[in-house]
Design a protein around this motif. Structure first.
Motif, PDB file in Angstrom:
ATOM      1  N   LEU A  40       0.822  -1.206   0.000  1.00 33.46           N
ATOM      2  CA  LEU A  40       0.000   0.000   0.000  1.00 33.46           C
ATOM      3  C   LEU A  40       0.861   1.263   0.000  1.00 33.46           C
ATOM      4  O   LEU A  40       0.562   2.235  -0.684  1.00 33.46           O
ATOM      5  N   ILE A  41       1.945   1.239   0.772  1.00 29.42           N
ATOM      6  CA  ILE A  41       2.837   2.395   0.871  1.00 29.42           C
ATOM      7  C   ILE A  41       4.216   1.998   0.352  1.00 29.42           C
ATOM      8  O   ILE A  41       4.780   0.993   0.776  1.00 29.42           O
ATOM      9  N   ASP A  42       4.752   2.803  -0.578  1.00 29.03           N
ATOM     10  CA  ASP A  42       6.098   2.543  -1.108  1.00 29.03           C
ATOM     11  C   ASP A  42       7.105   3.442  -0.386  1.00 29.03           C
ATOM     12  O   ASP A  42       6.753   4.154   0.557  1.00 29.03           O
ATOM     13  N   SER A  43       8.355   3.437  -0.831  1.00 31.43           N
ATOM     14  CA  SER A  43       9.396   4.187  -0.125  1.00 31.43           C
ATOM     15  C   SER A  43       9.140   5.695  -0.155  1.00 31.43           C
ATOM     16  O   SER A  43       9.389   6.387   0.836  1.00 31.43           O
ATOM     17  N   ILE A  44       8.626   6.205  -1.246  1.00 30.82           N
ATOM     18  CA  ILE A  44       8.297   7.631  -1.323  1.00 30.82           C
ATOM     19  C   ILE A  44       7.141   7.938  -0.367  1.00 30.82           C
ATOM     20  O   ILE A  44       7.155   8.946   0.340  1.00 30.82           O
ATOM     21  N   GLY A  45       6.147   7.070  -0.332  1.00 32.59           N
ATOM     22  CA  GLY A  45       5.028   7.237   0.578  1.00 32.59           C
ATOM     23  C   GLY A  45       5.473   7.199   2.023  1.00 32.59           C
ATOM     24  O   GLY A  45       4.936   7.917   2.877  1.00 32.59           O
TER      25      GLY A  45
END
Length: 89
Positions: A40-45
């Motif tokens: 759901l959440i990547d490194s940028i997120g």
């Protein structure tokens, strides 16, 4: 659930809903849902989430504290925030 727990989890949950789910979440966000390992959440997120948490709760993370394990669920995020707030007292 204590009032302090709700005061931590509610804004975190709201931020995640608004920034990663959009208008209609595909499934309800629960406290144990894997956010990063679940895709759901990547490194940028993660960077945005950390910036939000630091600003909202007036805390600062060390680089080693920002990782998949500590930010993967609302429960883990709440625990990390609580420990940072306790250290500050």
């Amino acid at each position: 659930m204590t009032q302090q727990t709700m005061e931590i989890k509610a804004p975190v949950r709201q931020y995640i809903q608004e920034h990663f789910f959009g208008a209609a979440p595909p499934v309800p966000l629960n406290d144990a849902m894997p956010l990063i390992t679940g895709g759901l959440i990547d490194s940028i997120g993660m960077i945005g989430l950390v910036a939000f948490i630091e600003e909202r709760f007036k805390i600062e993370f060390k680089p080693k504290e920002v990782n998949t394990q500590s930010l993967d669920t609302v429960e883990k995020i709440e625990g990390l925030i609580r420990s940072k707030l306790e250290q500050r007292s």
